[in-house]
Scaffold this motif. Sequence first.
Motif, PDB file in Angstrom:
ATOM      1  N   SER A 168       0.845  -1.197   0.000  1.00  0.00           N
ATOM      2  CA  SER A 168       0.000   0.000   0.000  1.00  0.00           C
ATOM      3  C   SER A 168       0.875   1.239   0.000  1.00  0.00           C
ATOM      4  N   GLY A 169       0.311   2.324  -0.516  1.00  0.00           N
ATOM      5  CA  GLY A 169       1.015   3.598  -0.516  1.00  0.00           C
ATOM      6  C   GLY A 169       0.584   4.447  -1.698  1.00  0.00           C
ATOM      7  N   ALA A 170       1.018   5.702  -1.672  1.00  0.00           N
ATOM      8  CA  ALA A 170       0.714   6.623  -2.771  1.00  0.00           C
ATOM      9  C   ALA A 170       1.918   7.518  -3.005  1.00  0.00           C
ATOM     10  N   VAL A 171       2.261   7.690  -4.262  1.00  0.00           N
ATOM     11  CA  VAL A 171       3.300   8.625  -4.677  1.00  0.00           C
ATOM     12  C   VAL A 171       2.648   9.637  -5.601  1.00  0.00           C
ATOM     13  N   VAL A 172       2.819  10.914  -5.284  1.00  0.00           N
ATOM     14  CA  VAL A 172       2.291  11.982  -6.138  1.00  0.00           C
ATOM     15  C   VAL A 172       3.432  12.908  -6.520  1.00  0.00           C
ATOM     16  N   PHE A 173       3.707  12.985  -7.815  1.00  0.00           N
ATOM     17  CA  PHE A 173       4.697  13.919  -8.321  1.00  0.00           C
ATOM     18  C   PHE A 173       4.020  15.248  -8.664  1.00  0.00           C
ATOM     19  N   VAL A 174       4.792  16.323  -8.618  1.00  0.00           N
ATOM     20  CA  VAL A 174       4.299  17.610  -9.103  1.00  0.00           C
ATOM     21  C   VAL A 174       4.929  17.838 -10.473  1.00  0.00           C
ATOM     22  N   ALA A 175       4.110  17.681 -11.504  1.00  0.00           N
ATOM     23  CA  ALA A 175       4.538  17.903 -12.875  1.00  0.00           C
ATOM     24  C   ALA A 175       4.283  19.380 -13.223  1.00  0.00           C
ATOM     25  N   SER A 176       3.803  19.662 -14.415  1.00  0.00           N
ATOM     26  CA  SER A 176       3.641  21.050 -14.846  1.00  0.00           C
ATOM     27  C   SER A 176       2.877  21.074 -16.162  1.00  0.00           C
TER      28      SER A 176
ATOM     29  N   GLY B  86      -0.622  -2.405  -5.039  1.00  0.00           N
ATOM     30  CA  GLY B  86      -1.405  -1.530  -4.176  1.00  0.00           C
ATOM     31  C   GLY B  86      -0.816  -0.153  -3.967  1.00  0.00           C
ATOM     32  N   VAL B  87       0.134   0.237  -4.812  1.00  0.00           N
ATOM     33  CA  VAL B  87       0.762   1.555  -4.696  1.00  0.00           C
ATOM     34  C   VAL B  87       0.295   2.419  -5.862  1.00  0.00           C
ATOM     35  N   ASN B  88      -0.348   3.535  -5.545  1.00  0.00           N
ATOM     36  CA  ASN B  88      -0.837   4.463  -6.561  1.00  0.00           C
ATOM     37  C   ASN B  88       0.246   5.482  -6.882  1.00  0.00           C
TER      38      ASN B  88
ATOM     39  N   LEU C 243      -5.645  12.553  -4.955  1.00  0.00           N
ATOM     40  CA  LEU C 243      -4.870  11.481  -5.576  1.00  0.00           C
ATOM     41  C   LEU C 243      -4.227  10.544  -4.560  1.00  0.00           C
ATOM     42  N   SER C 244      -4.093  10.995  -3.332  1.00  0.00           N
ATOM     43  CA  SER C 244      -3.498  10.152  -2.292  1.00  0.00           C
ATOM     44  C   SER C 244      -4.545   9.612  -1.323  1.00  0.00           C
ATOM     45  N   SER C 245      -5.808   9.732  -1.683  1.00  0.00           N
ATOM     46  CA  SER C 245      -6.897   9.289  -0.809  1.00  0.00           C
ATOM     47  C   SER C 245      -7.496   7.981  -1.297  1.00  0.00           C
ATOM     48  N   PRO C 246      -8.294   7.307  -0.455  1.00  0.00           N
ATOM     49  CA  PRO C 246      -8.971   6.081  -0.895  1.00  0.00           C
ATOM     50  C   PRO C 246      -9.892   6.305  -2.085  1.00  0.00           C
ATOM     51  N   ASP C 247     -10.377   7.536  -2.276  1.00  0.00           N
ATOM     52  CA  ASP C 247     -11.243   7.824  -3.421  1.00  0.00           C
ATOM     53  C   ASP C 247     -10.517   7.642  -4.753  1.00  0.00           C
ATOM     54  N   ALA C 248      -9.190   7.675  -4.727  1.00  0.00           N
ATOM     55  CA  ALA C 248      -8.400   7.506  -5.950  1.00  0.00           C
ATOM     56  C   ALA C 248      -7.746   6.124  -6.009  1.00  0.00           C
ATOM     57  N   ALA C 249      -8.327   5.154  -5.323  1.00  0.00           N
ATOM     58  CA  ALA C 249      -7.713   3.831  -5.245  1.00  0.00           C
ATOM     59  C   ALA C 249      -7.540   3.171  -6.606  1.00  0.00           C
ATOM     60  N   TYR C 250      -8.379   3.521  -7.578  1.00  0.00           N
ATOM     61  CA  TYR C 250      -8.290   2.914  -8.905  1.00  0.00           C
ATOM     62  C   TYR C 250      -7.740   3.906  -9.930  1.00  0.00           C
TER      63      TYR C 250
END
Length: 262
Positions: free
Chosen positions: A146-154, A189-191, A240-247
């Motif tokens: 489990s986990g989430a990685v969110v990059f800041v693009a542009s 399980g990692v978004n 994007l890092s919440s359960p609402d974005a699991a898929y």
Amino acid sequence: MRGAAEVDDAVVEALPERRLAVVTGASRGIGRAIAVRFARDGADIVGVGSSIEGLSDVAAEVASLGRRFAPFAADLADPDAALDLAARITDDQGVPDVLVQAAGINRRAPAAEHATADWDDVLGVNLRSPFILARELGRGMVARGSGAVVFVASLLSFQGGLTVPGYAASKGGIAQLTKALANEWAQHGVNVNAVAPGYVVTDMNEALQADEVRFRQISERIPAGRWATPDDIAGAVAFLSSPDAAYVHGVVLPVDGGWLGR
């Protein structure tokens, strides 16, 4: 009637599991807004900045929300800094639930005059270090499942821009890195996703904001009729890092007031 020990046990069982978010670039702008948003949503924060002193204001704001803040300093232009930072975070805090990479720099010069040193600095901070941190901290997320990685693009993940070849290349790379990691890690399980901010009121854009003609031209080009605030970007990262974005996997989400749709 239950005793005090029983009441305490019941309270502990009712508490939500600790959520830990690592945010780079947390001292100001978009990174600071993201750190505060996560704290408001109940997470403890590992904040990364160029100096411990520079993180004092966001640390105080997170503490005022009743959450813990652990500051880490790193010069992400240094080729060895990201690897060392990941080890220090893991040793001190364990594997985070969320990694948000908001640290970034820019260097402006016409392409024919763009210094190699500027190119190296921008690619180092904006692309090499984010990959190393994602690799090192993401490894533990994959093992955990489990986990989430969110990059800041542009916007320059999609467009070329002017006089910013290094920045455009780095943000284009972030978009592709997002997809590459998502392809491998979604099954574990990692978004992995990214936000692509449009024009945001931050100190990185001070020169554009001070140029009355350019500021007006840009503002008129944005369908929403205004520049973003850092909080606008933080809201998208929180989703994007919440359960609402699991898929949701491998998405580069524009947060641009409609700029790319025009």
